[in-house]
Design a protein around this motif. Structure first.
Motif, PDB file in Angstrom:
ATOM      1  N   HIS A   1      93.406  70.818 -72.858  1.00  0.00           N
ATOM      2  CA  HIS A   1      93.489  69.883 -71.728  1.00  0.00           C
ATOM      3  C   HIS A   1      94.824  69.982 -70.991  1.00  0.00           C
ATOM      4  N   MET A   2      95.776  70.754 -71.566  1.00  0.00           N
ATOM      5  CA  MET A   2      97.057  70.959 -70.906  1.00  0.00           C
ATOM      6  C   MET A   2      97.111  72.284 -70.150  1.00  0.00           C
ATOM      7  N   LEU A   3      96.027  73.054 -70.190  1.00  0.00           N
ATOM      8  CA  LEU A   3      95.993  74.374 -69.562  1.00  0.00           C
ATOM      9  C   LEU A   3      95.009  74.385 -68.407  1.00  0.00           C
ATOM     10  N   SER A   4      95.373  75.113 -67.349  1.00  0.00           N
ATOM     11  CA  SER A   4      94.512  75.223 -66.175  1.00  0.00           C
ATOM     12  C   SER A   4      93.630  76.463 -66.272  1.00  0.00           C
ATOM     13  N   GLU A   5      92.585  76.498 -65.466  1.00  0.00           N
ATOM     14  CA  GLU A   5      91.682  77.643 -65.427  1.00  0.00           C
ATOM     15  C   GLU A   5      92.434  78.910 -65.018  1.00  0.00           C
ATOM     16  N   ARG A   6      93.341  78.773 -64.059  1.00  0.00           N
ATOM     17  CA  ARG A   6      94.087  79.928 -63.575  1.00  0.00           C
ATOM     18  C   ARG A   6      94.970  80.520 -64.660  1.00  0.00           C
ATOM     19  N   ARG A   7      95.629  79.650 -65.427  1.00  0.00           N
ATOM     20  CA  ARG A   7      96.526  80.168 -66.461  1.00  0.00           C
ATOM     21  C   ARG A   7      95.747  80.868 -67.566  1.00  0.00           C
ATOM     22  N   ILE A   8      94.595  80.360 -67.898  1.00  0.00           N
ATOM     23  CA  ILE A   8      93.770  80.999 -68.925  1.00  0.00           C
ATOM     24  C   ILE A   8      93.317  82.379 -68.461  1.00  0.00           C
ATOM     25  N   LYS A   9      92.935  82.488 -67.192  1.00  0.00           N
ATOM     26  CA  LYS A   9      92.487  83.772 -66.664  1.00  0.00           C
ATOM     27  C   LYS A   9      93.619  84.795 -66.618  1.00  0.00           C
ATOM     28  N   SER A  10      94.860  84.323 -66.556  1.00  0.00           N
ATOM     29  CA  SER A  10      96.002  85.248 -66.499  1.00  0.00           C
ATOM     30  C   SER A  10      96.368  85.794 -67.874  1.00  0.00           C
ATOM     31  N   MET A  11      95.776  85.239 -68.946  1.00  0.00           N
ATOM     32  CA  MET A  11      96.086  85.674 -70.310  1.00  0.00           C
ATOM     33  C   MET A  11      94.794  85.992 -71.044  1.00  0.00           C
ATOM     34  N   PRO A  12      94.486  87.265 -71.251  1.00  0.00           N
ATOM     35  CA  PRO A  12      93.242  87.646 -71.935  1.00  0.00           C
ATOM     36  C   PRO A  12      93.075  87.011 -73.309  1.00  0.00           C
ATOM     37  N   VAL A  13      94.192  86.845 -74.051  1.00  0.00           N
ATOM     38  CA  VAL A  13      94.082  86.268 -75.392  1.00  0.00           C
ATOM     39  C   VAL A  13      93.616  84.818 -75.327  1.00  0.00           C
ATOM     40  N   LEU A  14      94.023  84.102 -74.298  1.00  0.00           N
ATOM     41  CA  LEU A  14      93.564  82.724 -74.139  1.00  0.00           C
ATOM     42  C   LEU A  14      92.076  82.682 -73.832  1.00  0.00           C
ATOM     43  N   GLN A  15      91.609  83.624 -73.014  1.00  0.00           N
ATOM     44  CA  GLN A  15      90.183  83.683 -72.716  1.00  0.00           C
ATOM     45  C   GLN A  15      89.369  83.943 -73.986  1.00  0.00           C
ATOM     46  N   GLN A  16      89.864  84.841 -74.837  1.00  0.00           N
ATOM     47  CA  GLN A  16      89.160  85.144 -76.083  1.00  0.00           C
ATOM     48  C   GLN A  16      89.104  83.928 -77.003  1.00  0.00           C
ATOM     49  N   LEU A  17      90.236  83.226 -77.125  1.00  0.00           N
ATOM     50  CA  LEU A  17      90.270  82.037 -77.984  1.00  0.00           C
ATOM     51  C   LEU A  17      89.371  80.934 -77.444  1.00  0.00           C
ATOM     52  N   ARG A  18      89.318  80.821 -76.132  1.00  0.00           N
ATOM     53  CA  ARG A  18      88.433  79.828 -75.529  1.00  0.00           C
ATOM     54  C   ARG A  18      86.977  80.144 -75.855  1.00  0.00           C
ATOM     55  N   GLU A  19      86.591  81.414 -75.723  1.00  0.00           N
ATOM     56  CA  GLU A  19      85.217  81.812 -76.038  1.00  0.00           C
ATOM     57  C   GLU A  19      84.905  81.590 -77.509  1.00  0.00           C
ATOM     58  N   MET A  20      85.871  81.837 -78.382  1.00  0.00           N
ATOM     59  CA  MET A  20      85.674  81.608 -79.815  1.00  0.00           C
ATOM     60  C   MET A  20      85.428  80.134 -80.100  1.00  0.00           C
ATOM     61  N   ASP A  21      86.209  79.258 -79.490  1.00  0.00           N
ATOM     62  CA  ASP A  21      86.037  77.824 -79.700  1.00  0.00           C
ATOM     63  C   ASP A  21      84.689  77.341 -79.173  1.00  0.00           C
ATOM     64  N   GLU A  22      84.293  77.855 -78.013  1.00  0.00           N
ATOM     65  CA  GLU A  22      83.016  77.434 -77.430  1.00  0.00           C
ATOM     66  C   GLU A  22      81.839  77.918 -78.278  1.00  0.00           C
ATOM     67  N   LYS A  23      81.947  79.131 -78.855  1.00  0.00           N
ATOM     68  CA  LYS A  23      80.873  79.640 -79.719  1.00  0.00           C
ATOM     69  C   LYS A  23      80.749  78.815 -80.987  1.00  0.00           C
ATOM     70  N   GLU A  24      81.881  78.253 -81.429  1.00  0.00           N
ATOM     71  CA  GLU A  24      81.861  77.411 -82.626  1.00  0.00           C
ATOM     72  C   GLU A  24      81.413  75.986 -82.323  1.00  0.00           C
ATOM     73  N   GLY A  25      81.047  75.736 -81.066  1.00  0.00           N
ATOM     74  CA  GLY A  25      80.537  74.419 -80.685  1.00  0.00           C
ATOM     75  C   GLY A  25      81.580  73.400 -80.290  1.00  0.00           C
ATOM     76  N   LYS A  26      82.822  73.840 -80.136  1.00  0.00           N
ATOM     77  CA  LYS A  26      83.878  72.916 -79.744  1.00  0.00           C
ATOM     78  C   LYS A  26      83.833  72.674 -78.233  1.00  0.00           C
ATOM     79  N   VAL A  27      84.164  71.478 -77.833  1.00  0.00           N
ATOM     80  CA  VAL A  27      84.202  71.128 -76.408  1.00  0.00           C
ATOM     81  C   VAL A  27      85.581  71.492 -75.858  1.00  0.00           C
ATOM     82  N   VAL A  28      85.612  72.412 -74.912  1.00  0.00           N
ATOM     83  CA  VAL A  28      86.862  72.869 -74.310  1.00  0.00           C
ATOM     84  C   VAL A  28      86.975  72.267 -72.912  1.00  0.00           C
ATOM     85  N   THR A  29      87.853  71.304 -72.765  1.00  0.00           N
ATOM     86  CA  THR A  29      88.078  70.645 -71.480  1.00  0.00           C
ATOM     87  C   THR A  29      89.435  71.047 -70.944  1.00  0.00           C
ATOM     88  N   LEU A  30      89.444  71.644 -69.760  1.00  0.00           N
ATOM     89  CA  LEU A  30      90.683  72.141 -69.173  1.00  0.00           C
ATOM     90  C   LEU A  30      91.300  71.110 -68.237  1.00  0.00           C
TER      91      LEU A  30
END
Length: 459
Positions: A229-258
């Motif tokens: 919730h402290m990260l913006s969509e733009r910042r996540i897109k600028s870091m591939p590792v953040l995108q991967q971690l976000r996808e991992m959390d979403e696959k595990e059923g976690k709610v990711v709110t930016l």
């Protein structure tokens, strides 16, 4: 720092500014001499690094994560010398998470020193992703200031905090993993206001200076996960590792709110500069039209470019591509005007040069890019460079000397720049055989004026 030296404004930036100003005023930094918006390369960093290696937690470690800043370079060297593995974050996490560096058996001290530098780490380090199962035994951070009760302030970009949250998500660290920082004694506050810190800020467990070691007790809680919730969509897109971690959390059923609003600190300057640059290219005209069918005034914004395309008159002849004499005359006059403007700008630029430095004894194998990289590493930004490498010399030109109340990115005083250029050597293939005869000789290119002498004595 004592209570009398505390800033009047209670913000993170005010404490950083207080420390930066104090270090600069009291000449407590090595190059790069400009410490603003950086982790300061304080004097005594090597002594603090040596003291850190005497800690039991260091001696028992096998893998240590160390930040890539200049004051922690001696720690990286000593860690490699102790035959330990180090992890260094990839700058701004643009292309991955860590560089994994393992010392080669039989490496000399000079080779390990080269390996501990940014260039050596980049060349020899192997990228390490979030799928790695590596375990980190100790985390070493740089700091702008810390408090005796464990609160830490970095340079304000938030990368160290984000890196720790990622390591926690990977399982590479836990709440029990010790976090150490090395600083100058003047960077330590007795206390920092807890209200200015957030849940994502990483505290420290041990503070090491050139003269003392402080064990924080009780320890502060470390962040246990990524604060989406402290990260913006733009910042996540600028870091591939953040995108991967976000996808991992979403696959595990976690709610990711930016974060809904993109207000990341490090992006504001870019957005603002782009806006100003685009604004200069266009001007707006307001046109008011009265339309009885609409019954109200309609305002239209019309963008017109400042610069118009040049057009030329053509004459009817056997060759339709031949310009008329009039058009050719206009072209000739325009070319002369352009050349005159360029000449005026060049003269104006030269007239603004405040002082110049002559660099001699430059190696025949050196290139101007080697010089630019070396100057950038030492925080020196000349306005112009006259390169005469084939003669073994070059000139650095600076437009204005910085005053006390000027911005930190302006050139500093003559003697400080000359001091920062000492023991500079470029174009040498190996650092093993460097001696005093290889160092570049730095001298003023013209006599220093009376005003400059006054300024130099006041530094």
């Amino acid at each position: 720092m004592t209570e009398e030296q505390l800033p009047t404004e209670i913000t993170k930036h005010s404490f950083r500014q207080k420390v930066w100003d104090y270090l600069m005023k009291n000449d407590l930094v090595n190059f790069p001499l400009i410490v603003y918006n950086r982790i300061p390369n304080f004097k005594g960093a090597a002594e603090a690094a040596q003291r850190l290696t005497e800690l039991e937690v260091f001696k028992l470690a096998k893998v240590i994560k160390i930040n890539p800043d200049k004051p922690q370079e001696p720690i990286r060297f000593l860690t490699l010398e102790a035959n330990m593995e180090i992890l260094v974050p990839i700058p701004r996490l643009r292309s991955g998470l860590f560089l994994h560096v393992t010392p080669v058996a039989g490496s000399s001290k000079n080779e390990l020193r080269t390996l501990s530098k940014i260039h050596g780490l980049t060349v020899a380090g192997k990228p390490l992703g979030i799928d790695s199962k590596i375990k980190i035994d100790l985390v070493v951070l740089g700091s702008v200031c810390v408090s005796r009760d464990g609160y830490r302030l970095g340079k304000g970009k938030g990368f160290a905090d984000l890196e720790f949250a990622m390591m926690m998500r990977m399982g590479a660290v836990t709440q029990d993993t010790i976090v150490v920082t090395t600083v100058h004694d003047c960077q330590i506050f007795d206390s920092l206001p807890p209200e200015i810190f957030k849940e994502y800020d990483v505290p420290v467990d041990i503070i090491v200076t050139p003269t003392q070691t402080i064990i924080v007790n009780p320890k502060l809680k470390k962040p246990s996960c990524i604060m989406w919730h402290m990260l913006s969509e733009r910042r996540i897109k600028s870091m591939p590792v953040l995108q991967q971690l976000r996808e991992m959390d979403e696959k595990e059923g976690k709610v990711v709110t930016l974060k809904e609003e993109d207000s990341d600190i490090e992006t504001q300057k870019t957005y603002r500069s782009n806006y100003v640059k685009n604004k200069k290219r266009f001007k707006t005209k307001k046109i008011v039209s009265n339309d009885n069918n609409i019954g109200e005034e309609e305002e239209k914004q019309v963008k017109t470019r400042f610069l118009k395309k040049r057009t030329f008159n053509k004459v009817n002849s056997k060759d339709n591509n031949v310009f008329s004499n009039v058009a050719e005359g206009k072209m000739e006059r325009n070319d002369k005007n352009i050349q005159q403007r360029r000449k005026n700008l060049k003269l104006k630029s030269k007239s603004q040069v405040e002082f110049s430095l002559k660099l001699s004894n430059i190696s025949s194998g050196a290139r101007i890019r080697d010089l630019k990289n070396a100057l950038l590493e030492r925080g020196i930004k000349p306005n112009e460079i006259t390169w005469l490498g084939h003669r073994g010399i070059c000139y650095l030109h600076f437009n204005k000397l910085r005053k006390n109340n000027d911005l930190p990115d302006k050139p500093i005083q003559v003697d400080s720049i000359m001091a920062n250029l000492q023991q500079l050597c470029i174009g040498v293939e190996s650092n093993e055989n460097i001696n005093a005869r290889d160092f570049i000789i730095v001298k003023p290119a013209k006599p220093i004026s009376r005003i400059e002498v006054t300024d130099m004595t006041s530094v």
